[in-house]
Design a protein around this motif. Structure first.
Motif, PDB file in Angstrom:
ATOM      1  N   ILE A   3       0.812  -1.219   0.000  1.00 20.52           N
ATOM      2  CA  ILE A   3       0.000   0.000   0.000  1.00 20.52           C
ATOM      3  C   ILE A   3       0.845   1.268   0.000  1.00 20.52           C
ATOM      4  N   LEU A   4       2.150   1.138  -0.118  1.00 18.68           N
ATOM      5  CA  LEU A   4       3.031   2.305  -0.080  1.00 18.68           C
ATOM      6  C   LEU A   4       2.742   3.283  -1.213  1.00 18.68           C
ATOM      7  N   ARG A  21      -7.479  -5.515   9.734  1.00 18.90           N
ATOM      8  CA  ARG A  21      -7.324  -4.651  10.908  1.00 18.90           C
ATOM      9  C   ARG A  21      -6.118  -3.744  10.683  1.00 18.90           C
ATOM     10  N   TYR A  22      -6.249  -2.468  11.059  1.00 19.55           N
ATOM     11  CA  TYR A  22      -5.166  -1.516  10.849  1.00 19.55           C
ATOM     12  C   TYR A  22      -5.275  -0.350  11.814  1.00 19.55           C
ATOM     13  N   ARG A  47       3.604  -1.720   8.073  1.00 15.12           N
ATOM     14  CA  ARG A  47       4.184  -2.861   8.772  1.00 15.12           C
ATOM     15  C   ARG A  47       3.053  -3.798   9.162  1.00 15.12           C
ATOM     16  N   LEU A  48       3.274  -5.081   8.997  1.00 15.78           N
ATOM     17  CA  LEU A  48       2.297  -6.091   9.389  1.00 15.78           C
ATOM     18  C   LEU A  48       2.789  -6.735  10.669  1.00 15.78           C
ATOM     19  N   GLN A  53      -2.217  -7.302  12.274  1.00 15.34           N
ATOM     20  CA  GLN A  53      -2.711  -5.924  12.159  1.00 15.34           C
ATOM     21  C   GLN A  53      -1.685  -5.065  11.438  1.00 15.34           C
ATOM     22  N   TYR A  54      -2.161  -4.262  10.486  1.00 16.04           N
ATOM     23  CA  TYR A  54      -1.291  -3.346   9.749  1.00 16.04           C
ATOM     24  C   TYR A  54      -1.080  -2.074  10.549  1.00 16.04           C
TER      25      TYR A  54
END
Length: 67
Positions: A3-4, A21-22, A47-48, A53-54
């Motif tokens: 997603i960068l 989740r993020y 980061r994962l 969760q992101y």
């Protein structure tokens, strides 16, 4: 999921749709020396975590300097 450099609003819509989740943190300059476009947030770090969760860091697009 990469997603960068994508607009934050598109990323959050896609992650909500996929039920990921993020958390989002917004990075801002400490001084007002550089002009930023506050309504144009882009993902600059992802980061994962081990729990799935992101962790997302977003920053505003820098404004153009005119001399």
């Amino acid at each position: 999921m990469d997603i960068l450099a994508q607009p934050l609003h598109l990323v959050t819509e896609a992650m909500d749709k996929l039920s990921y989740r993020y958390t989002v943190k917004i990075s801002r300059p400490t001084r007002d020396f550089f002009k930023v476009e506050g309504d144009a947030l882009y993902v600059i770090r992802q980061r994962l975590d081990a729990d799935g969760q992101y962790q997302i860091v977003a920053a505003a697009k820098m404004g153009k300097e005119v001399f």
